[in-house]
Design a protein around this motif. Structure first.
Motif, PDB file in Angstrom:
ATOM      1  N   ALA A  60      32.916 -41.847 -95.195  1.00 35.51           N
ATOM      2  CA  ALA A  60      32.471 -41.789 -94.131  1.00 35.51           C
ATOM      3  C   ALA A  60      30.663 -42.484 -94.788  1.00 35.51           C
ATOM      4  O   ALA A  60      29.665 -41.780 -94.374  1.00 35.51           O
ATOM      5  N   GLY A  62      29.564 -44.928 -92.616  1.00 37.22           N
ATOM      6  CA  GLY A  62      28.403 -44.503 -91.507  1.00 37.22           C
ATOM      7  C   GLY A  62      28.116 -46.283 -91.377  1.00 37.22           C
ATOM      8  O   GLY A  62      28.790 -47.449 -91.903  1.00 37.22           O
ATOM      9  N   ARG A  65      23.381 -46.914 -95.053  1.00 41.16           N
ATOM     10  CA  ARG A  65      21.658 -46.513 -95.507  1.00 41.16           C
ATOM     11  C   ARG A  65      22.708 -47.070 -97.174  1.00 41.16           C
ATOM     12  O   ARG A  65      21.077 -47.708 -98.089  1.00 41.16           O
ATOM     13  N   LEU A  80      34.253 -47.136 -96.013  1.00 40.66           N
ATOM     14  CA  LEU A  80      35.632 -45.883 -94.895  1.00 40.66           C
ATOM     15  C   LEU A  80      34.177 -45.110 -94.110  1.00 40.66           C
ATOM     16  O   LEU A  80      33.823 -44.514 -94.759  1.00 40.66           O
ATOM     17  N   ILE A  82      34.779 -43.266 -89.958  1.00 34.42           N
ATOM     18  CA  ILE A  82      36.040 -42.989 -88.352  1.00 34.42           C
ATOM     19  C   ILE A  82      35.714 -43.663 -87.594  1.00 34.42           C
ATOM     20  O   ILE A  82      36.147 -44.467 -86.568  1.00 34.42           O
ATOM     21  N   SER A  83      33.913 -44.119 -87.640  1.00 39.69           N
ATOM     22  CA  SER A  83      33.757 -44.528 -86.350  1.00 39.69           C
ATOM     23  C   SER A  83      33.521 -45.617 -86.267  1.00 39.69           C
ATOM     24  O   SER A  83      32.810 -46.613 -87.173  1.00 39.69           O
ATOM     25  N   MET A  86      29.532 -47.276 -85.936  1.00 34.40           N
ATOM     26  CA  MET A  86      28.488 -47.016 -87.012  1.00 34.40           C
ATOM     27  C   MET A  86      28.974 -48.230 -88.499  1.00 34.40           C
ATOM     28  O   MET A  86      28.820 -49.197 -88.145  1.00 34.40           O
ATOM     29  N   ASP A 107      40.454 -42.600 -91.504  1.00 34.66           N
ATOM     30  CA  ASP A 107      40.416 -40.856 -91.677  1.00 34.66           C
ATOM     31  C   ASP A 107      40.145 -40.796 -93.328  1.00 34.66           C
ATOM     32  O   ASP A 107      41.310 -40.464 -93.408  1.00 34.66           O
ATOM     33  N   ALA A 123      28.040 -38.620 -99.094  1.00 35.83           N
ATOM     34  CA  ALA A 123      26.687 -38.349 -99.635  1.00 35.83           C
ATOM     35  C   ALA A 123      26.801 -37.713 -97.998  1.00 35.83           C
ATOM     36  O   ALA A 123      26.608 -37.268 -97.156  1.00 35.83           O
ATOM     37  N   ARG A 124      24.896 -37.908 -97.783  1.00 35.27           N
ATOM     38  CA  ARG A 124      23.987 -37.154 -96.523  1.00 35.27           C
ATOM     39  C   ARG A 124      25.041 -35.987 -96.417  1.00 35.27           C
ATOM     40  O   ARG A 124      25.281 -35.442 -95.277  1.00 35.27           O
ATOM     41  N   THR A 126      27.259 -34.771 -95.686  1.00 36.74           N
ATOM     42  CA  THR A 126      29.190 -35.212 -94.861  1.00 36.74           C
ATOM     43  C   THR A 126      30.038 -33.505 -94.613  1.00 36.74           C
ATOM     44  O   THR A 126      30.334 -33.125 -94.277  1.00 36.74           O
TER      45      THR A 126
HETATM   46  C1  LIG Z   1      25.800 -38.264 -91.982  1.00 34.75           C
HETATM   47  S1  LIG Z   1      26.700 -39.502 -91.307  1.00 34.75           S
HETATM   48  C2  LIG Z   1      26.601 -40.186 -93.159  1.00 34.75           C
HETATM   49  C3  LIG Z   1      26.696 -41.720 -93.520  1.00 34.75           C
HETATM   50  C4  LIG Z   1      25.833 -42.581 -95.324  1.00 34.75           C
HETATM   51  N1  LIG Z   1      27.083 -41.964 -95.794  1.00 34.75           N
HETATM   52  C5  LIG Z   1      24.916 -42.685 -95.110  1.00 34.75           C
HETATM   53  O1  LIG Z   1      25.001 -41.135 -95.894  1.00 34.75           O
HETATM   54  O2  LIG Z   1      23.795 -42.201 -94.540  1.00 34.75           O
HETATM   55  C6  LIG Z   1      28.336 -39.150 -91.440  1.00 34.75           C
HETATM   56  C7  LIG Z   1      29.558 -39.930 -91.473  1.00 34.75           C
HETATM   57  O3  LIG Z   1      30.908 -39.452 -91.121  1.00 34.75           O
HETATM   58  C8  LIG Z   1      31.909 -40.237 -90.646  1.00 34.75           C
HETATM   59  N2  LIG Z   1      32.551 -38.982 -90.596  1.00 34.75           N
HETATM   60  C9  LIG Z   1      32.968 -37.816 -89.987  1.00 34.75           C
HETATM   61  N3  LIG Z   1      34.115 -37.128 -89.895  1.00 34.75           N
HETATM   62  C10 LIG Z   1      34.784 -38.645 -90.856  1.00 34.75           C
HETATM   63  C11 LIG Z   1      36.484 -38.478 -91.131  1.00 34.75           C
HETATM   64  N4  LIG Z   1      37.332 -37.319 -90.771  1.00 34.75           N
HETATM   65  N5  LIG Z   1      36.569 -39.770 -91.936  1.00 34.75           N
HETATM   66  C12 LIG Z   1      36.050 -41.111 -91.875  1.00 34.75           C
HETATM   67  N6  LIG Z   1      34.366 -40.593 -91.015  1.00 34.75           N
HETATM   68  C13 LIG Z   1      33.978 -39.169 -90.858  1.00 34.75           C
HETATM   69  C14 LIG Z   1      30.568 -40.055 -89.421  1.00 34.75           C
HETATM   70  O4  LIG Z   1      31.198 -41.123 -88.509  1.00 34.75           O
HETATM   71  C15 LIG Z   1      28.985 -41.163 -90.083  1.00 34.75           C
HETATM   72  O5  LIG Z   1      29.202 -41.879 -89.960  1.00 34.75           O
END
Ligand SMILES: C[S@@+](CC[C@H](N)C(=O)[O-])C[C@H]1O[C@@H](n2cnc3c(N)ncnc32)[C@H](O)[C@@H]1O
Length: 259
Positions: A60, A62, A65, A80, A82-83, A86, A107, A123-124, A126
């Motif tokens: 995740a 994003g 960052r 990695l 899912i978006s 991003m 995913d 992180a963040r 998630t």
């Molecule tokens: C809060 S952002 C965090 C981004 C980055 N890690 C940061 O610390 O700034 C959450 C990220 O999780 C991703 N995400 C959500 N569900 C996911 C999944 N099942 N598999 C992969 N990425 C996922 C979203 O697309 C988004 O980019």
């Protein structure tokens, strides 16, 4: 998507040029990238890399960052998400830096990497996007399978107090850095989760565009996290508490689990 208050009214008003988008897609992918750029947690990942190795995967990731910082500092870091939107922002940053990390659109609950990592980062907060323990355990098991023996998983969360004020919080206003727009972020708190609504307006070349989105954040506490860990093969290595930037509660827990 679930709306309440102001965003619900905007949606029902039927204004022209109102675009509803997923929280990490299109306009909101750019919005996240512009507004969330603190790097207070990066030194912790560097510390872990010195201890466990520098073959790192950020689940995740994003728009990068953290990943961009790790790449700038010479770590062998992959990402990695899912978006696709991003990841496109991240790819652009990587090409400016002249680096070509492995970036995967997949995913995190299912991804199987051909490489086993020393460290996997989530992180963040998630983890709060995952709606129940079954899904959180599924994620932990998948992380476990993508780590080398002795590798670590580091993730963070906010320990939600037992007594929380339910209902709508006062909205936050955010002006775009280029002064060509603003956003209003509102949050409604329930017993087990909160709904976040964002209304964002841009004015470019005298054309106004309005965007709305909604997401849920599931509330977690120390006890819930311990219960999840107990249901996995991970060994709890240690927990750090850092002063987080941009979070009201300030204190963010970083849990390190070892395979
Ligand atoms: C809060 S952002 C965090 C981004 C980055 N890690 C940061 O610390 O700034 C959450 C990220 O999780 C991703 N995400 C959500 N569900 C996911 C999944 N099942 N598999 C992969 N990425 C996922 C979203 O697309 C988004 O980019």
């Amino acid at each position: 998507m679930e709306y309440f208050g102001f965003c619900k009214e905007i949606k029902e008003m039927g204004l022209p040029d109102v675009y509803e988008e997923e929280i990490y897609s299109g306009h909101f992918a750019k919005f996240y990238d512009t507004n969330v750029n603190d790097i207070f947690d990066v030194p912790l990942y560097e510390k872990l890399a010195r201890e466990y190795g520098n073959h790192i995967m950020e689940f995740a990731c994003g728009s990068g960052r953290i990943l961009v910082e790790l790449l700038k500092r010479g770590y062998d870091a992959a990402g990695l998400d899912i978006s696709q939107d991003m990841l496109e922002i991240l790819e652009e940053k990587c090409s400016k830096l002249n680096v070509k990390p492995t970036l995967v659109c997949d995913d995190m609950l299912r991804h199987v990497s051909s490489s086993k990592y020393d460290i996997i980062i989530l992180a963040r907060i998630t983890i709060c996007l995952l709606e129940d323990d079954e899904t959180r355990i599924k994620l932990f098991n998948n992380v476990y399978n993508n780590l080398r023996d002795g590798g670590v998983f580091v993730f963070n969360y906010l320990d939600c107090p037992k007594e929380i004020e339910l209902g709508e919080k006062r909205p936050t206003f955010l002006f775009n850095k280029d002064k060509k727009g603003y956003a209003i972020i509102s949050e409604k708190i329930f017993e087990d989760r909160s709904i976040v609504n964002i209304y964002s307006e841009t004015n470019i070349d005298d054309k106004t565009k309005r965007y709305i989105t909604s997401t849920s954040k599931y509330l977690l506490n120390n006890e819930m996290i311990s219960n999840i860990i107990d249901q996995t093969a991970f060994k709890h290595e240690r927990t750090y508490t850092l002063n987080a930037v941009n979070y009201e509660t300030g204190k963010m827990k970083f849990v390190v689990l070892k395979k």
